[in-house]
Scaffold this motif. Structure first.
Motif, mmCIF file in Angstrom:
data_model
loop_
_atom_site.group_PDB
_atom_site.id
_atom_site.type_symbol
_atom_site.label_atom_id
_atom_site.label_comp_id
_atom_site.label_asym_id
_atom_site.label_seq_id
_atom_site.Cartn_x
_atom_site.Cartn_y
_atom_site.Cartn_z
ATOM 1 N N ILE A 25 0.853 -1.183 0.000
ATOM 2 C CA ILE A 25 0.000 0.000 0.000
ATOM 3 C C ILE A 25 0.892 1.237 0.000
ATOM 4 O O ILE A 25 1.628 1.475 0.953
ATOM 5 N N PRO A 26 0.849 2.043 -1.074
ATOM 6 C CA PRO A 26 1.676 3.255 -1.120
ATOM 7 C C PRO A 26 1.339 4.186 0.032
ATOM 8 O O PRO A 26 0.184 4.250 0.481
ATOM 9 N N VAL A 27 2.359 4.918 0.477
ATOM 10 C CA VAL A 27 2.170 5.825 1.607
ATOM 11 C C VAL A 27 1.096 6.861 1.303
ATOM 12 O O VAL A 27 0.284 7.203 2.160
ATOM 13 N N ARG A 28 1.057 7.346 0.051
ATOM 14 C CA ARG A 28 0.097 8.400 -0.290
ATOM 15 C C ARG A 28 -1.344 7.938 -0.129
ATOM 16 O O ARG A 28 -2.236 8.765 0.075
ATOM 17 N N ARG A 29 -1.588 6.631 -0.214
ATOM 18 C CA ARG A 29 -2.953 6.135 -0.061
ATOM 19 C C ARG A 29 -3.361 6.017 1.398
ATOM 20 O O ARG A 29 -4.545 5.882 1.712
ATOM 21 N N ARG A 79 -7.710 2.432 -6.495
ATOM 22 C CA ARG A 79 -7.506 1.074 -6.978
ATOM 23 C C ARG A 79 -7.883 0.931 -8.450
ATOM 24 O O ARG A 79 -7.344 0.086 -9.161
ATOM 25 N N MET A 80 -8.826 1.754 -8.891
ATOM 26 C CA MET A 80 -9.312 1.656 -10.270
ATOM 27 C C MET A 80 -8.329 2.223 -11.285
ATOM 28 O O MET A 80 -8.244 1.748 -12.408
ATOM 29 N N THR A 81 -7.601 3.267 -10.901
ATOM 30 C CA THR A 81 -6.719 3.928 -11.866
ATOM 31 C C THR A 81 -5.478 4.497 -11.191
ATOM 32 O O THR A 81 -5.515 4.854 -10.013
ATOM 33 N N GLY A 82 -4.412 4.561 -11.975
ATOM 34 C CA GLY A 82 -3.186 5.186 -11.492
ATOM 35 C C GLY A 82 -3.031 6.605 -11.995
ATOM 36 O O GLY A 82 -2.003 7.246 -11.749
ATOM 37 N N ARG A 87 -7.336 10.833 -9.783
ATOM 38 C CA ARG A 87 -7.399 10.681 -8.327
ATOM 39 C C ARG A 87 -7.587 12.037 -7.649
ATOM 40 O O ARG A 87 -8.356 12.163 -6.690
ATOM 41 N N ALA A 88 -6.873 13.046 -8.147
ATOM 42 C CA ALA A 88 -6.997 14.377 -7.560
ATOM 43 C C ALA A 88 -8.404 14.919 -7.761
ATOM 44 O O ALA A 88 -8.981 15.545 -6.858
ATOM 45 N N ALA A 89 -8.982 14.667 -8.939
ATOM 46 C CA ALA A 89 -10.345 15.125 -9.227
ATOM 47 C C ALA A 89 -11.337 14.479 -8.264
ATOM 48 O O ALA A 89 -12.227 15.148 -7.734
ATOM 49 N N VAL A 90 -11.179 13.184 -8.048
ATOM 50 C CA VAL A 90 -12.048 12.472 -7.101
ATOM 51 C C VAL A 90 -11.863 13.047 -5.702
ATOM 52 O O VAL A 90 -12.834 13.263 -4.967
ATOM 53 N N GLY A 91 -10.612 13.316 -5.321
ATOM 54 C CA GLY A 91 -10.335 13.864 -3.997
ATOM 55 C C GLY A 91 -11.005 15.208 -3.774
ATOM 56 O O GLY A 91 -11.616 15.440 -2.721
ATOM 57 N N VAL A 92 -10.921 16.092 -4.758
ATOM 58 C CA VAL A 92 -11.543 17.416 -4.641
ATOM 59 C C VAL A 92 -13.059 17.280 -4.539
ATOM 60 O O VAL A 92 -13.711 17.947 -3.717
ATOM 61 N N ALA A 93 -13.643 16.403 -5.365
ATOM 62 C CA ALA A 93 -15.094 16.202 -5.331
ATOM 63 C C ALA A 93 -15.541 15.647 -3.980
ATOM 64 O O ALA A 93 -16.565 16.066 -3.428
ATOM 65 N N ILE A 94 -14.768 14.722 -3.430
ATOM 66 C CA ILE A 94 -15.106 14.142 -2.128
ATOM 67 C C ILE A 94 -15.058 15.209 -1.037
ATOM 68 O O ILE A 94 -15.934 15.265 -0.163
ATOM 69 N N ALA A 191 -13.855 19.307 -12.099
ATOM 70 C CA ALA A 191 -14.143 19.124 -13.524
ATOM 71 C C ALA A 191 -12.882 19.340 -14.362
ATOM 72 O O ALA A 191 -12.608 18.579 -15.306
ATOM 73 N N TRP A 192 -12.112 20.370 -14.024
ATOM 74 C CA TRP A 192 -10.869 20.666 -14.759
ATOM 75 C C TRP A 192 -9.878 19.515 -14.617
ATOM 76 O O TRP A 192 -9.232 19.118 -15.591
ATOM 77 N N LEU A 193 -9.778 18.950 -13.425
ATOM 78 C CA LEU A 193 -8.863 17.828 -13.205
ATOM 79 C C LEU A 193 -9.313 16.583 -13.963
ATOM 80 O O LEU A 193 -8.489 15.838 -14.503
ATOM 81 N N PHE A 194 -10.620 16.350 -14.007
ATOM 82 C CA PHE A 194 -11.127 15.223 -14.799
ATOM 83 C C PHE A 194 -10.808 15.419 -16.279
ATOM 84 O O PHE A 194 -10.487 14.460 -16.990
ATOM 85 N N ARG A 195 -10.902 16.652 -16.740
ATOM 86 C CA ARG A 195 -10.574 16.947 -18.139
ATOM 87 C C ARG A 195 -9.089 16.680 -18.400
ATOM 88 O O ARG A 195 -8.724 16.125 -19.441
ATOM 89 N N LYS A 196 -8.245 17.064 -17.458
ATOM 90 C CA LYS A 196 -6.817 16.776 -17.572
ATOM 91 C C LYS A 196 -6.573 15.270 -17.597
ATOM 92 O O LYS A 196 -5.716 14.781 -18.352
ATOM 93 N N ALA A 197 -7.318 14.541 -16.778
ATOM 94 C CA ALA A 197 -7.184 13.081 -16.749
ATOM 95 C C ALA A 197 -7.568 12.485 -18.094
ATOM 96 O O ALA A 197 -6.922 11.558 -18.586
ATOM 97 N N ALA A 198 -8.631 13.029 -18.714
ATOM 98 C CA ALA A 198 -9.059 12.537 -20.030
ATOM 99 C C ALA A 198 -7.989 12.805 -21.083
ATOM 100 O O ALA A 198 -7.718 11.957 -21.934
ATOM 101 N N GLN A 199 -7.378 13.982 -21.018
ATOM 102 C CA GLN A 199 -6.325 14.322 -21.982
ATOM 103 C C GLN A 199 -5.109 13.435 -21.789
ATOM 104 O O GLN A 199 -4.486 12.992 -22.764
ATOM 105 N N THR A 200 -4.774 13.140 -20.535
ATOM 106 C CA THR A 200 -3.639 12.265 -20.248
ATOM 107 C C THR A 200 -3.887 10.854 -20.774
ATOM 108 O O THR A 200 -3.015 10.224 -21.365
ATOM 109 N N SER A 201 -5.113 10.371 -20.560
ATOM 110 C CA SER A 201 -5.465 9.022 -21.021
ATOM 111 C C SER A 201 -5.428 8.958 -22.548
ATOM 112 O O SER A 201 -4.955 7.985 -23.128
ATOM 113 N N ALA A 202 -5.916 10.015 -23.202
ATOM 114 C CA ALA A 202 -5.915 10.050 -24.658
ATOM 115 C C ALA A 202 -4.494 10.093 -25.204
ATOM 116 O O ALA A 202 -4.165 9.449 -26.205
ATOM 117 N N GLY A 203 -3.615 10.827 -24.510
ATOM 118 C CA GLY A 203 -2.232 10.929 -24.945
ATOM 119 C C GLY A 203 -1.470 9.643 -24.745
ATOM 120 O O GLY A 203 -0.547 9.327 -25.498
#
Length: 206
Positions: A25-29, A79-82, A87-94, A191-203
């Protein structure tokens, strides 16, 4: 023969190391869980030094359930994604969900916590949750869902101001304006972080 044994030894060591990385388990988690423990301990400690903080078992149970849910959702996302942006987007939303619920339970945003107008914020959360399921938690779709959540947050604030709900409060309308802007900003950052995540995944896609 000796070379074969050496190769097998290295392969076994590599497999063991890989297994350790995979199952460790990584320390950050662990950070969200540690923060949750500190949050729930804070009022308990404060009660020992001041009479201004008076909590009963129900308060601690509610806070504990909220923290457990928040950390559980973040752990599932981790656990679902690296993807760090996801992860940051989920964290902010939470964080936004947690604070919105807690503020409404504790003091309320529109007037006091007993004002039924505060139930409208349940609709704000419903927009985000329903949107997340509709887009199946895909990052680009989640960005749109969080923008819709921000708009819903702003709409509730506008309705409260136009209708004059909570105007009897000492801090009205400033508190409604301030908190509406605060939560809308959190939804938009997510929302902005999720958009960044989408761009990263596409790249990263071949």
């Amino acid at each position: 023969m000796r070379a074969s044994l050496m190769w097998r030894s290295k392969a076994t060591a590599g497999s063991t190391e890989s297994s350790g990385v995979e199952h460790g388990i990584p320390v950050r988690r662990t950070v969200p869980w540690l923060m949750a423990a500190l949050i729930i301990l804070a009022p308990l400690v404060a009660m020992q030094f001041t009479d201004e903080v008076v909590w009963d078992k129900t308060d601690f149970v509610v806070l504990g359930a909220m923290l457990l849910s928040a950390c559980g959702v973040y752990e599932l996302a981790a656990r679902m994604t690296g993807n760090i942006a996801y992860r940051a987007a989920v964290g902010v939303a939470i964080v936004a969900v947690f604070i919105l619920i807690w503020v409404n339970l504790a003091v309320g945003i529109i007037g006091s916590e007993d004002n039924p107008a505060n139930l409208m914020y349940g609709g704000v959360l419903a927009v985000g949750i329903l949107g997340a399921f509709i887009v199946r938690f895909q990052p680009r779709g989640m960005a749109h869902a969080l923008v819709a959540t921000a708009l819903a947050q702003a709409l509730v604030g506008m309705i409260a101001l136009i209708a004059g709900w909570g105007s009897a409060g000492a801090n009205w309308p400033g508190v409604v304006v301030l908190l509406t802007g605060f939560f809308a900003a959190l939804w938009l950052v997510s929302a902005w972080l999720f958009r960044k995540a989408a761009q990263t995944s596409a790249g990263a896609a071949p």
